[in-house]
Write a protein that holds these residues in place. Sequence first.
Motif, PDB file in Angstrom:
ATOM      1  N   VAL A  60      31.616 -40.347 -19.142  1.00  0.00           N
ATOM      2  CA  VAL A  60      31.321 -41.151 -20.335  1.00  0.00           C
ATOM      3  C   VAL A  60      30.450 -40.354 -21.300  1.00  0.00           C
ATOM      4  O   VAL A  60      30.691 -40.319 -22.520  1.00  0.00           O
ATOM      5  N   CYS A  61      29.438 -39.668 -20.757  1.00  0.00           N
ATOM      6  CA  CYS A  61      28.579 -38.820 -21.609  1.00  0.00           C
ATOM      7  C   CYS A  61      29.429 -37.772 -22.325  1.00  0.00           C
ATOM      8  O   CYS A  61      29.261 -37.531 -23.521  1.00  0.00           O
ATOM      9  N   SER A  62      30.338 -37.133 -21.578  1.00  0.00           N
ATOM     10  CA  SER A  62      31.152 -36.056 -22.153  1.00  0.00           C
ATOM     11  C   SER A  62      32.019 -36.569 -23.285  1.00  0.00           C
ATOM     12  O   SER A  62      32.140 -35.929 -24.331  1.00  0.00           O
ATOM     13  N   ILE A  63      32.629 -37.758 -23.066  1.00  0.00           N
ATOM     14  CA  ILE A  63      33.517 -38.297 -24.100  1.00  0.00           C
ATOM     15  C   ILE A  63      32.715 -38.651 -25.355  1.00  0.00           C
ATOM     16  O   ILE A  63      33.125 -38.349 -26.481  1.00  0.00           O
ATOM     17  N   THR A  64      31.529 -39.237 -25.155  1.00  0.00           N
ATOM     18  CA  THR A  64      30.659 -39.533 -26.304  1.00  0.00           C
ATOM     19  C   THR A  64      30.338 -38.243 -27.063  1.00  0.00           C
ATOM     20  O   THR A  64      30.420 -38.180 -28.298  1.00  0.00           O
TER      21      THR A  64
END
Lengths: 354, 284
Positions: free
Chosen positions: B261-265
């Motif tokens: 999720v962090c990476s996609i953000t």
Amino acid sequence: MHIEVRDLNKWFGQYHAVRDVNFSIETGQLIGLLGPSGGGKTSVLRMLAGLEYPDSGEILFHGKVMNDVPPQERGIGFVFQHYALFKHMTVYDNIAFGLTIQKWPKARIRARVAELLELTGLSGVEKRYPHQLSGGQRQRVAFARALAPEPQLLLLDEPFAAIDAKIRKELRSWLKSLIERVGITSIFVTHDQDEAIEVADEIMIIQQGTVEQKGTPWDIYKSPRTPFVAEFIGESTLLESIGQLKGFGQVPAQSNTKVLIRPEYIEVGQPGELKLASASENGIVKAMHFRGSEWMIEVAVGDLLLKTYRSLESPVLHIGETVQVLIHRVYVFDGDSHSVVENTLKEDPMPIMI
Amino acid sequence: MSTAPTTLTSKKSSTSSKILILITYSVFILLLIIPLVQIVIGAFNHGVQSLFQALLRPEALHAMWITLSVVVVVTLLNTLFGVLTAIMLVRGQWLSSRVRRFLNSMIDLPFAVSPVIGGFMIMLLLGPQTVMGAFFSDLGMPIVYAFPGMVLATLFVTFPLMIREIAPVLQEIGTQQEEAASMLGAYSWTTFWKVTWPSIRWGVTYGVVLTVARSLGEFGAVLVVSGNIMNKTQTMTTLVYQDVDNFNIAAANSVALVLAVCSITLLLVMEWAKRRKGVHTHAH
């Protein structure tokens, strides 16, 4: 500002860019540094600005040595070749930059910027960004920005190089009149002789890091001191010898002699058109170039190829046509000395009085 | 006559381009989408409650805290040193061009060297058995198997990212604007903030996003240097590694989901920063 430069030298690695340059400039003059690209003009300008440090020699403003004064404190306005406007700032902020740095009061900044916008004809575009301006407008902003902090000296590096030909002519006369109005000592660099002749009060011709000649445009045209200067100003033809031409038999052909003829010293005409037929040579028209307001004609006399101009009013010549060629005078450079030699046959030795 | 072969080749190229597009999509789905879906499914496999249970384990919370700390410290340091190094590389007239060329190629070293080797080099230099390592240990600040070592290892890995973003921008804007500022009376500090910074700030933003993404996901170098000590030097990535090692797949999936999720953000922020960078386009 009175400027004096003594024995200035600058090396870039192995390259000797500026060699023993000496000159002085009186307050209020507009000086053109003219010369071929890579001749060291810009280096001289950047050293005056303090952007480049001289390897030897002195730069004096009002008799004070400026070598160790940083550019921030020299009080010089500099207009860069590609203007170097701050692209993230509006025209207003660009012009106000120097004043903000010097912490002028807000009201005074506003008044000064408005005055400069008026002076440079930029009123109405002060909220735009540099990329929304035309080349000529950018140049004016650069100019206004440099003038804003009321410098005593204005330096311009190829100020018209990036502008197209038509607007360039307009800007030239605009700049000259503006500098005269402001009354600021100015030095500009150019490789364009027309620009230098038209704009400058005095020209300094710089080649391979040395000042070849300094003087008014007229002086430099009239009495060039070196073959380089003579060739650089005007569209001249450089010859090794000219003794075989009529009227110039007295010019000795030596190994280090150079002869230079300007196009305006040569007249061509169809047989019977020229008055001094006895002083003329026969030549063949080799090429004709239409220059908008006149013809530029290349004509072969023996094995010499000469260039001259011809009025559009005169009868039109044709390539291959035999014409009369009258050479009024030539420059002769003989080592260090130079002289103007007139056509001896022009003075009729036996005038007939009627 | 001449149109026939043209249509033939264009038809041919359109079939081959269709095949290429198909291959690209398959690779994309196989390598990115399926694993991502797998992580999401795996994380929710035993219900939302087990997901939270896995994430609220003390070692998981500690790992998140360590990762966050490493990311913040590394990003701050890398931004500062990256900007300074880029300015020195591009503008540093006091360095000879040969020295600058050498430095320029050295900066890309972390791209070429495996992160594990990078971590190993830090071990060799600052490990507990070495002179320097012992020195810092005696001062009460051990480097290896501790937080400073992890920061160093992550810095090593992320070092080129910021410089490679800013150096081309500095090169492109040239020195004339800065010289113009100094002719108008601005000294270097003012010139930097008023003239240079506005030109490079989107490059710096992009560099920050890249640095955050890279330090968030760094595994090899950190694993070697940290020793992966639970509740002490364990990061999220090394925790996932350990969970997998212990066949605790559900827990591994949960932590991996947070990372994903962090990476996609970050990816979305990166796109936004890239667009704001405007004129400046990139080779990589």
